[in-house]
Design a protein around this motif. Sequence first.
Motif, PDB file in Angstrom:
ATOM      1  N   ASN B 246     -48.006  34.158  32.637  1.00  0.00           N
ATOM      2  CA  ASN B 246     -48.905  33.972  34.098  1.00  0.00           C
ATOM      3  C   ASN B 246     -50.007  35.088  33.989  1.00  0.00           C
ATOM      4  O   ASN B 246     -51.055  34.674  34.286  1.00  0.00           O
ATOM      5  CB  ASN B 246     -47.757  34.195  35.270  1.00  0.00           C
ATOM      6  CG  ASN B 246     -48.602  33.943  36.519  1.00  0.00           C
ATOM      7  OD1 ASN B 246     -49.653  33.359  36.371  1.00  0.00           O
ATOM      8  ND2 ASN B 246     -47.780  34.078  37.544  1.00  0.00           N
ATOM      9  N   LEU B 247     -49.500  36.274  33.708  1.00  0.00           N
ATOM     10  CA  LEU B 247     -50.742  37.265  33.752  1.00  0.00           C
ATOM     11  C   LEU B 247     -51.773  37.118  32.461  1.00  0.00           C
ATOM     12  O   LEU B 247     -53.079  37.119  32.716  1.00  0.00           O
ATOM     13  CB  LEU B 247     -50.020  38.659  33.404  1.00  0.00           C
ATOM     14  CG  LEU B 247     -49.343  39.323  34.481  1.00  0.00           C
ATOM     15  CD1 LEU B 247     -48.701  40.495  34.374  1.00  0.00           C
ATOM     16  CD2 LEU B 247     -50.388  39.707  35.438  1.00  0.00           C
ATOM     17  N   THR B 250     -54.198  34.418  33.518  1.00  0.00           N
ATOM     18  CA  THR B 250     -55.054  34.679  34.448  1.00  0.00           C
ATOM     19  C   THR B 250     -55.940  35.704  33.938  1.00  0.00           C
ATOM     20  O   THR B 250     -57.183  35.502  34.292  1.00  0.00           O
ATOM     21  CB  THR B 250     -54.120  35.545  35.601  1.00  0.00           C
ATOM     22  OG1 THR B 250     -53.019  35.032  36.121  1.00  0.00           O
ATOM     23  CG2 THR B 250     -55.409  35.858  36.912  1.00  0.00           C
ATOM     24  N   ILE B 251     -55.731  36.647  33.278  1.00  0.00           N
ATOM     25  CA  ILE B 251     -56.706  37.524  32.407  1.00  0.00           C
ATOM     26  C   ILE B 251     -57.773  36.710  31.814  1.00  0.00           C
ATOM     27  O   ILE B 251     -58.954  37.053  31.715  1.00  0.00           O
ATOM     28  CB  ILE B 251     -56.034  38.451  31.789  1.00  0.00           C
ATOM     29  CG1 ILE B 251     -55.076  39.441  32.561  1.00  0.00           C
ATOM     30  CG2 ILE B 251     -56.965  39.230  30.783  1.00  0.00           C
ATOM     31  CD1 ILE B 251     -54.435  40.233  31.757  1.00  0.00           C
ATOM     32  N   GLN B 254     -60.032  34.532  33.740  1.00  0.00           N
ATOM     33  CA  GLN B 254     -61.129  35.813  34.189  1.00  0.00           C
ATOM     34  C   GLN B 254     -62.034  36.024  33.187  1.00  0.00           C
ATOM     35  O   GLN B 254     -63.314  36.137  33.727  1.00  0.00           O
ATOM     36  CB  GLN B 254     -60.354  37.100  34.707  1.00  0.00           C
ATOM     37  CG  GLN B 254     -60.586  37.484  35.942  1.00  0.00           C
ATOM     38  CD  GLN B 254     -60.150  39.082  36.042  1.00  0.00           C
ATOM     39  OE1 GLN B 254     -58.982  39.231  35.561  1.00  0.00           O
ATOM     40  NE2 GLN B 254     -60.834  39.713  36.613  1.00  0.00           N
TER      41      GLN B 254
END
Lengths: 327, 373
Positions: B246-247, B250-251, B254
């Motif tokens: 998930n992280l 997201t990164i 971005q």
Amino acid sequence: MGVLGEIRATLQVLLIFGAVVFATSCFSQSQGASTTKTAESSAATTGSLAAETGSHGSGATPVPPAASAPPFFVTSYPSALRVSPRWLNDVEIPCVTFLVIGPSRSGSVRVTTSGLGRARLAEAVNDKCPLPSAVDKEVLTLPPAVGLFERRIAMWIDPGPLSEPGAAMDGRILVWQEMTTPVVSSLRVERAPTATWFTAVSWFLGIAIPAGITYGFGRLLANVTARSKAKEDFRTFREERSETIGQFIREDLFAILNAKPPVERPGMVILQALHEKKLLSKMPQREFDQLKDACLVQDTRKILALLTKMLPEQSALIDKLRTAKSK
Amino acid sequence: MNQATNSYEILLAALTGRQEFGLRTNPFTPTVVENDNPTRFEYGGGPLNPFAEENRYHLRYYFDVYDWMDPHAVDGLNGDGRLRVFERGSGQKPMIVLISGFQGTGRTSLKNLLLFEIATRSAKEPIVTEIKISLTTDRAQDAQNLASTFVKNFTTPTNMGNVRNALQESIKNWRESRLGSDPNMEFLFQSMRNDVEAAIPDRPIVFCFDATNHATSPDAWRQICKAVALLADFVILFVSDRNQANLSKTILAQSNYQAAWIDAPAVDHGKMGRFLAKRLREERIAAHQHAAAELAPFHPDALKVLFSATQGAGQPENVTLAISFALANLKRAFNNKCNELAAALQAAGGDVEKIDPQCFWISEADMRDAMKA
């Protein structure tokens, strides 16, 4: 009245005068006066009577004092009284009883003290000291007795002069009647020197307390110095790793706070990310403990507040994150 | 087909009259005819792999056990096993697909499906490089290892040899141009991209990374992914931790990468029941399609036994299992029942009616026995 009448009146006056003189001299002889002399012994102290009779009126011959027994005995009390301290400077109020014995006399007997501060006197109750609150006389007046005069007197010593350990009073008990020389008995009252254990404890505390204070100040100074150095080291670390710190905030922290679906246990993930990026090594211990506690309870708001405080150079960026998260 | 598997068909043929066992083939080792060639598929014999041409028929055996976290990019399975949505956006940056899940949850089958989709939708055979990430402390060395592994794809045919030479030249130039400790991975992979495009344009380049090794930090493989993304069109990344997937997604998003996340979770009782019902429905003969119970010959309680908590305190109420584990036990229970029925049939002289009707059900006890093996 003729000449005979005048001679009769003159003889009557002379006769009366003579009788008075005779009576006075007889009375003086029976009283006796004692000279004061201190004698230390455990036995009864007796005083000597020194009778001093004055001769008044013409033609009266003074009667020399008779070498007889003193009128009173002060007995049944110790010659020296030791007072123990109760706690520190506080001492018990000592009380001692003594017996005043004498032949039957007319007139009241007075008892007082000298050299014992404001010692207070009262008649003993059942041969015991009454309550100190009931005793307030410094000069005790005893009524005459029929038969042998025997009274037990209680004396409350004044502890005031005994404020220091080892202090002592060499005092007197005085007993007298009207127109007589007082009977004087000596009494020494002393306060015990400080107990050995108290001295030892005092010495110990006298050394330990200053040593403890010195240690405490030293420790405090060391802590202040260490903390100041830790903060300075952390400031240098932040400068050297500014890029990594910025990357952590822009990427990891942003992702943790904004991931969809929300990250499970975000606090622990933040801690792990900081650890992986080696950003915890130079953090001062207090700040690290606060951050760790906040991470363990997943309090992201507190974590952001702590990071803002610890990373002031990045506070604007963290504020943006906080604002974005709250939206 | 071997003798053992043949025996299932023989038995099932004898039992076609029974509703419980009115099956065409063993649902866990079904026989399928492809191009007039009967072949047998075996659940638990390996991941589904429609990417290999000879295994195209694997598509029919996919079951949607996955959680599609970014359905706008990658979504769902049709009835024919194809993805409903698989959109690589326009732009230079590649698509990065993160697949999270533990071993036995169908990750590899999903990866193979993605490779199949890439090949089918681009109509070109992709150049696939599979790497189990094992990073060193030296990023330059890691980049060298990746590049060397990629170059091994270009051994045949003949024109690939030119590409290989060009790639090796790029690697050499990169090594010589490096200054200090900066690995400069971006230069290396961009050069390699240019080499490949010059020789064989339009062939998708796919990197498949296995980052389930917990010793490798997500920071490190994220960095590798970003560098390799300059060379690749698709990056498929296995991670074991949902949070990390998930992280990372997201990164990467971005940083303007097209990132999608698919989770391969353990299955619960409900999901496994649906899978079993679908599998049995597909192999049940038409006559018994509506009459038979949905899970026959499995008794519903048998499935509950599979997903029941073990004895002891602290067991979760909603038990989940890796699908491979659940399938293995169901298959064992079914095969044991077939063996039992074969023996019973033989004892009954071939008369199915003489067999106790209860024997045709796979009961709780049968499931327990299968789990003990």
